[in-house]
Design an enzyme around this catalytic site. Structure first.
Site, PDB file in Angstrom:
ATOM      1  CG  ASP A  16      -1.814   1.225   1.307  1.00 50.20           C
ATOM      2  OD1 ASP A  16      -2.330   1.647   0.256  1.00 50.20           O
ATOM      3  OD2 ASP A  16      -2.020   1.777   2.408  1.00 50.20           O
ATOM      4  CB  SER A  17       0.184   4.809  -0.500  1.00 53.30           C
ATOM      5  OG  SER A  17      -0.900   4.932   0.398  1.00 53.30           O
ATOM      6  N   GLY A  49      -3.338   9.114  -3.527  1.00 53.85           N
ATOM      7  CA  GLY A  49      -4.665   9.547  -4.004  1.00 53.85           C
ATOM      8  C   GLY A  49      -4.718  10.855  -4.772  1.00 53.85           C
ATOM      9  CB  CYS A  79      -3.123   0.500  -2.577  1.00 56.26           C
ATOM     10  SG  CYS A  79      -3.210   2.219  -3.100  1.00 56.26           S
ATOM     11  CG  ASN A  80      -9.639   0.592  -2.284  1.00 53.33           C
ATOM     12  OD1 ASN A  80     -10.551  -0.094  -2.711  1.00 53.33           O
ATOM     13  ND2 ASN A  80      -9.236   0.515  -1.033  1.00 53.33           N
ATOM     14  CD  GLU A 159       0.060   6.966   6.320  1.00 53.92           C
ATOM     15  OE1 GLU A 159       1.132   6.984   6.928  1.00 53.92           O
ATOM     16  OE2 GLU A 159      -0.292   6.005   5.601  1.00 53.92           O
ATOM     17  CB  CYS A 191      -9.386   4.711   0.818  1.00 56.46           C
ATOM     18  SG  CYS A 191      -7.728   5.172   1.383  1.00 56.46           S
ATOM     19  CB  THR A 192      -6.529  -0.087   2.531  1.00 54.92           C
ATOM     20  OG1 THR A 192      -5.464   0.666   1.933  1.00 54.92           O
ATOM     21  CG2 THR A 192      -7.031  -1.130   1.554  1.00 54.92           C
ATOM     22  CG  HIS A 193      -4.765   5.177   4.566  1.00 53.24           C
ATOM     23  ND1 HIS A 193      -4.251   4.671   3.399  1.00 53.24           N
ATOM     24  CD2 HIS A 193      -3.705   5.628   5.288  1.00 53.24           C
ATOM     25  CE1 HIS A 193      -2.929   4.809   3.414  1.00 53.24           C
ATOM     26  NE2 HIS A 193      -2.574   5.386   4.545  1.00 53.24           N
TER      27      HIS A 193
HETATM   28  N1  DGL Z   1      -4.719   3.294   1.061  1.00 51.28           N
HETATM   29  C1  DGL Z   1      -4.744   3.628  -0.307  1.00 51.28           C
HETATM   30  C2  DGL Z   1      -6.046   3.315  -0.976  1.00 51.28           C
HETATM   31  O1  DGL Z   1      -6.652   2.330  -0.605  1.00 51.28           O
HETATM   32  C3  DGL Z   1      -4.060   4.891  -0.757  1.00 51.28           C
HETATM   33  C4  DGL Z   1      -4.342   6.153  -0.027  1.00 51.28           C
HETATM   34  C5  DGL Z   1      -3.399   7.251  -0.513  1.00 51.28           C
HETATM   35  O2  DGL Z   1      -2.186   7.025  -0.492  1.00 51.28           O
HETATM   36  O3  DGL Z   1      -3.889   8.308  -0.919  1.00 51.28           O
HETATM   37  O4  DGL Z   1      -6.487   3.970  -1.885  1.00 51.28           O
END
Ligand code: DGL
Length: 272
Positions: A16-17, A49, A79-80, A159, A191-193
């Site tokens: 992921d990012s 993103g 990461c979506n 984060e 988004c996985t965050h």
């Molecule tokens: N967690 C990631 C996602 O699922 C990326 C979020 C990001 O880096 O902007 O999209």
């Protein structure tokens, strides 16, 4: 290395990012406790993103190349944003190693849950602009209405560890106010965050709306795939994930402990 040369001891590669993909790591650990996991968080370049498709596709190729050094038997794109805009780049960069993206699993789960055919999707700017969720959902059921909303500030808030912070509540109110009026019965955390901020999101969107976190669906798909290919690790030995990051922010250890409920294992810094 080709898939024919792999065995059950090879690891599962996940990226992921940043820390968002740890929500997927947790679900994989719960479903597949014997598997060796290699997780790469591109903490030097988060967030993805707000970036352009060209940049995201370049990052996706870099991230895959880092994980390929560890000879994974499957790569999970946790990461979506990458799943929406660069899944083909990941697939191309890893030969015939199978790739699982979070987006399709989330879309499938949402279609299974909705009763009124109105699904909300929240995600990064890039994911929402790509329209990838609406396409994936409508491919499964063209009668479903998809209402999307980009929530870019959720990533830095997660984060930062602003999990129950008043600022997060204010930002959630701003982003979710409109989508709340749209009579949706299902909301995809695209988004996985976002599962890190789930409590605030749930409180703000209000009761009666089913929240979809694709992590569990991805874990089940991974088990299915490994089982079909005879690569499921049945050793019964639990192992701690091997963590790779491109930068080690001060808060990483605290956030890891908070989400994973365990001490931070050794972390290797890698150059991107
Ligand atoms: N967690 C990631 C996602 O699922 C990326 C979020 C990001 O880096 O902007 O999209």
């Amino acid at each position: 290395m080709s898939i024919e040369q792999l065995n059950s001891e090879n690891p599962i590669g996940i990226f992921d990012s940043g820390i968002g993909g740890l929500t997927v790591v947790k679900a994989i650990q719960a479903a597949l406790p014997s598997e060796r996991l290699i997780y790469f968080g591109d903490t030097a370049r988060v967030p993805y993103g707000p970036k352009s498709q060209v940049t995201i596709r370049k990052y996706a190729a870099d991230d895959t190349a880092i994980l390929m050094r560890y000879q994974p038997k499957v790569i999970i794109v946790a990461c979506n944003t990458v799943s929406a805009l660069a899944l083909d780049v990941v697939e191309k960069s890893c030969g015939n190693i199978p790739v699982i993206g979070v987006l399709k699993s989330g879309a499938k789960l949402a279609v299974e849950w909705t009763n009124n055919n109105r699904i909300g999707v929240i995600g990064t700017q890039a994911t929402v602009c790509s329209n990838a969720y609406a396409c994936a959902i409508n491919q499964l059921d063209p009668d479903i209405e998809v209402i999307s909303q980009a929530c870019p500030l959720f990533v830095p808030l997660a984060e930062e560890g602003f999990i129950n912070h008043p600022v997060t509540k204010l930002v959630a109110e701003h982003y979710l106010g409109e989508i709340r009026k749209q009579d949706i019965d299902t909301l995809v955390l695209g988004c996985t965050h976002y599962p890190i901020l789930r409590q605030v999101i749930e409180e703000t969107i209000g009761g009666g709306i089913h929240i979809i976190d694709s992590a569990e669906a991805v874990a089940l798909r991974t088990r299915e795939l490994l089982s079909e290919s005879g690569l499921l690790n049945r050793s019964g030995k639990a192992s701690v994930p091997h963590l790779l990051v491109s930068d080690l922010p001060q808060k990483f250890s605290m956030l890891y402990q908070l989400f994973m409920g365990s001490e931070l294992p050794d972390v290797d810094l890698v150059e991107v």
